[in-house]
Design an enzyme around this catalytic site. Structure first.
Site, PDB file in Angstrom:
ATOM      1  N   ASP A 169       1.285  -0.837   0.148  1.00  0.00           N
ATOM      2  CA  ASP A 169      -0.047   0.222   0.421  1.00  0.00           C
ATOM      3  C   ASP A 169       0.544   0.909  -0.200  1.00  0.00           C
ATOM      4  OD1 ASP A 169      -2.969  -1.294   0.989  1.00  0.00           O
ATOM      5  OD2 ASP A 169      -0.709  -1.926   1.768  1.00  0.00           O
ATOM      6  N   ASP A 197     -21.366   1.982  14.879  1.00  0.00           N
ATOM      7  CA  ASP A 197     -21.008   3.771  14.456  1.00  0.00           C
ATOM      8  C   ASP A 197     -21.611   4.024  13.570  1.00  0.00           C
ATOM      9  OD1 ASP A 197     -18.795   5.860  13.835  1.00  0.00           O
ATOM     10  OD2 ASP A 197     -17.351   4.569  15.025  1.00  0.00           O
ATOM     11  N   ASP A 208     -10.547   1.672  -0.744  1.00  0.00           N
ATOM     12  CA  ASP A 208      -9.915   0.958  -0.237  1.00  0.00           C
ATOM     13  C   ASP A 208     -10.798  -0.247   0.638  1.00  0.00           C
ATOM     14  OD1 ASP A 208      -7.665   0.109   0.357  1.00  0.00           O
ATOM     15  OD2 ASP A 208      -6.332   1.066   1.090  1.00  0.00           O
ATOM     16  N   ASN A 253      -3.074  -4.313  -1.738  1.00  0.00           N
ATOM     17  CA  ASN A 253      -3.831  -4.149  -2.848  1.00  0.00           C
ATOM     18  C   ASN A 253      -2.887  -2.964  -3.719  1.00  0.00           C
ATOM     19  OD1 ASN A 253      -4.530  -2.071  -0.914  1.00  0.00           O
ATOM     20  ND2 ASN A 253      -6.792  -2.317  -2.134  1.00  0.00           N
ATOM     21  N   ASN A 269     -13.192  11.743  24.592  1.00  0.00           N
ATOM     22  CA  ASN A 269     -12.226  13.181  23.951  1.00  0.00           C
ATOM     23  C   ASN A 269     -12.323  14.540  25.298  1.00  0.00           C
ATOM     24  OD1 ASN A 269     -11.043  11.281  22.526  1.00  0.00           O
ATOM     25  ND2 ASN A 269     -12.698  12.197  21.035  1.00  0.00           N
ATOM     26  N   ALA A 317     -17.878   2.946  27.596  1.00  0.00           N
ATOM     27  CA  ALA A 317     -16.471   2.164  27.414  1.00  0.00           C
ATOM     28  C   ALA A 317     -16.500   2.219  29.071  1.00  0.00           C
ATOM     29  CB  ALA A 317     -15.104   3.093  27.699  1.00  0.00           C
ATOM     30  N   ALA A 350     -16.518  -3.625  29.084  1.00  0.00           N
ATOM     31  CA  ALA A 350     -16.504  -3.094  28.042  1.00  0.00           C
ATOM     32  C   ALA A 350     -14.678  -3.275  28.261  1.00  0.00           C
ATOM     33  CB  ALA A 350     -16.585  -1.741  27.732  1.00  0.00           C
ATOM     34  N   ASP A 371      -8.663   0.680  30.515  1.00  0.00           N
ATOM     35  CA  ASP A 371      -7.959  -0.543  30.792  1.00  0.00           C
ATOM     36  C   ASP A 371      -6.648  -0.572  29.632  1.00  0.00           C
ATOM     37  OD1 ASP A 371     -10.200  -2.325  31.950  1.00  0.00           O
ATOM     38  OD2 ASP A 371     -11.553  -1.368  29.957  1.00  0.00           O
TER      39      ASP A 371
END
Length: 637
Positions: A177, A209, A226, A266, A344, A354, A359, A382
């Site tokens: 790639d 998501d 891709d 690829n 964030n 989370a 989880a 974690d």
């Protein structure tokens, strides 16, 4: 001499005590350790708290007791609970029939009073405000799009792509790639070395998501180039009025899926961590990046019921949800490793989902391995993984230190580009990809997957765990190595103890000492037992997985049983020179199966009842294999 004689005479007793002590030690070492909060331990969230956090929809979620857990669960009973309040209700998703989850809406004051009245009600498991979760925005208020930088002008750097330029001690697979050299994040977690062992084939990873641009929908959406060589299962959408089949109309989910399984080698674009794994695209967030808790919970249950072994959720919110916590626990109980972004908000508290029990919470580090400025941390953390920093170029390559993957244009599923993004949303799929690599090696118990990820992580402070980094930065090579090697000494130790316990008590050892001609046979027994105990039936399982293309072959109840020793014993027992080898083989299988019953690295597929029944199955078959060793030793004498 007298002490030695006493020890020899009581060897079976000592071996039995040693086996119990060793089993206890293994059970403690492999006991699940969760940094999350169980759904049942969450404090009740009020309507006012949800509204203050700007996360409420204005409705209540009501999860009634399932019929198998007592009376409840019917719409008639729900109507009785709401009688005279002027409130309405509707099923909260297509899993509501099994979970009896309803959305109650109407006057705010009436909803607040209802929540207070139903707390602790015998027919109600959960009553909480319905929350909206979404993409985890940057702390300065900028959306994910503001941190996306197109890479249409990137040129390949042959020197940086040269495998000799970053030669490591281990053999590496460097894909062709052209922009792989810009993926510093793949190098950080040692994926080129891990790829020489596995690419994650046979593992299904659910991406919960905004969806994934995984197929063409004429006039509406296109597959990004891709991902053309990436394997997909059929997608599903859990947002009303959104694109069907789990298709992306934002850009976030496609980027996340690329980190996990971008088509690799690829001669196009970039690579993915577990590029041979299969992606299950599940859309729970609309084009604006928001979605409700019932949709997310339904998607988690859907993934667990449709073969996913790993779930990635690069989404969340600051408030916990018992409905969501129950869904995470359900997936975990079904053998799914659930990986989530820590958030964030640059605060000392992990967000949700989370922070839920079951989880794996993932923080972000930048290109130097230091915790990213935006990343959450805290007691429920974690592990860490590359999340990047698009505001910096600390490696001096002339490009942002973000995570580079192929995705669609912002809210434009007809276009695609390569973009650098930053965030714990980008860190989480790195950890999920490594989890997929571990699962592809036959470690399907989510507790063991998490343990391996943590034990093999590299901590910048050289400690076992702290609130800044969790167990450290995930390491793909070390995790893959541990998946194959970490159990060998444990199985060998059990094999030795079983040999002393099961064979010495039969007098087989005495037979050997009395008859010198069996000295070679004793050596063969010990060697075969230790070899089988160390490796078990792993070679056969790997072969079956390669043939079927599914890691389910690792957990086949036929493979994880005494079937093979039984068949070989029936076939070869009459061949006198092979009886010693049969003793060793049965002893080794007994060790492998008993180790599985104690540690349970691989869940037994097709055996109902959960991990407890799996352990009983393995223990029973271990006893059968040991009995075969005992019988063969008697015939030998």
């Amino acid at each position: 001499m007298r002490v030695a004689s006493v020890l020899l005479r009581h060897r079976p007793l000592l071996a039995g005590a040693g086996l119990l002590a060793f089993a206890g030690l293994l059970a403690v070492q492999h006991s699940p350790v969760s940094n999350g909060v169980a759904a049942g331990d969450l404090p009740a969230l009020s309507m006012a708290e949800a509204q203050e956090a700007d996360a409420a929809t204005g409705s209540l979620l009501l999860d009634l007791v399932e019929p198998e857990h007592g009376e409840g669960g019917s719409e008639a009973e729900l109507a009785a609970l709401l009688a005279g309040l002027g409130l309405e209700f509707e099923p909260a998703g297509f899993y509501s029939e099994g979970e009896h989850l309803y959305r109650v809406f109407g006057d705010e004051a009436a909803l607040t009073a209802l929540q207070a009245r139903l707390q602790g009600h015998p027919l109600v498991e959960v009553v909480e405000p319905e929350l909206m979760f979404g993409l985890i925005d940057m702390p300065d208020g900028g959306s994910i799009a503001s941190d996306a930088i197109t890479a249409d002008a990137i040129t390949a750097d042959p020197e940086a792509s040269d495998p000799e330029a970053n030669k490591r001690q281990r053999e590496r697979f460097v894909p062709d790639d052209p922009w792989f050299a810009r993926q510093w994040h793949m190098e950080m977690i040692h994926t080129p070395e891990a790829w020489k062992i596995t690419g994650g084939k046979g593992t299904i990873v659910a991406v919960i998501d905004t969806g994934v641009a995984w197929k063409d929908m004429p006039g509406t959406a296109k597959q990004v180039p891709d991902l053309a060589g990436t394997a997909f299962t059929h997608g599903a959408t859990f947002v009303s009025g959104a694109l069907p089949d789990g298709l992306d109309d934002h850009l976030h989910g496609t980027h996340v899926a690329g980190t996990i399984a971008q088509t690799t080698h690829n001669a196009l674009g970039v690579a993915g961590v577990a590029y041979e794994s299969t992606i299950m695209p599940l859309k729970v967030l609309a084009g604006d990046g928001r979605g409700s808790v019932p949709g997310i919970a339904n998607a988690i249950r859907y993934a667990a019921d449709h073969g996913a072994q790993v779930i990635n959720m690069s989404l969340g919110g600051p408030l916990p949800s018992a409905v969501l916590g129950k869904a995470v626990a359900y997936a975990h109980s079904k053998g799914v490793t659930v990986v989530c972004a820590a958030g964030n908000e640059k605060r000392s508290r992990v967000g949700y989902p989370a922070g839920h029990d079951g989880a794996v919470a993932v923080a972000a580090v930048d290109g130097t391995g230091v915790r990213s400025w935006y990343s959450n941390w805290g007691k429920d953390l974690d592990i860490s993984a590359p999340g990047g920093d698009t505001r910096a170029d600390k490696n001096g390559d002339g490009f942002p230190d973000g995570v580079l993957q192929n995705t669609i244009g912002l809210q434009n599923p007809m276009q695609s580009d390569y973009m650098w993004l930053q965030g714990t949303s980008m860190a989480s799929p790195h950890a999920a990809g490594v989890a997929a690599l571990v699962v592809s090696r036959g470690i399907t118990n989510p507790d063991e997957v998490e343990r391996i990820l943590k034990r093999t992580a590299t901590h910048p402070n050289n400690v076992e765990w702290d609130k800044e980094y969790g167990a450290g930065v995930v390491d793909a090579l070390a995790a893959v190595d541990a998946s194959a090697e970490s159990y060998a000494p444990e199985r060998a130790g059990i094999a030795g103890l079983l040999g002393l316990l099961g064979l010495a008590s039969l007098g087989a050892t005495g037979l050997v000492t009395r008859r010198a001609r069996f000295a070679a046979g004793a050596s063969m027994i010990a060697g075969a037992g230790l070899a089988a105990g160390a490796f078990g039936c792993a070679p056969l399982a790997y072969h079956l997985a390669g043939v079927t293309g599914s890691v389910a072959a690792f957990g086949s109840p036929l493979v994880l049983s005494a079937l093979i020793p039984v068949l070989l014993t029936l076939l070869l027992l009459s061949v006198r020179p092979l009886r010693g080898l049969l003793v060793g083989l049965n002893l080794g299988y007994a060790a492998m199966l008993l180790h599985g019953a104690i540690v349970l690295p691989t869940l037994v597929s097709g055996v109902p009842g959960g991990p407890g029944i799996d352990r009983l199955w393995l223990a029973a078959n271990a006893l059968l294999a040991l009995a075969l060793a005992r019988r063969t030793a008697r015939v030998q004498s």
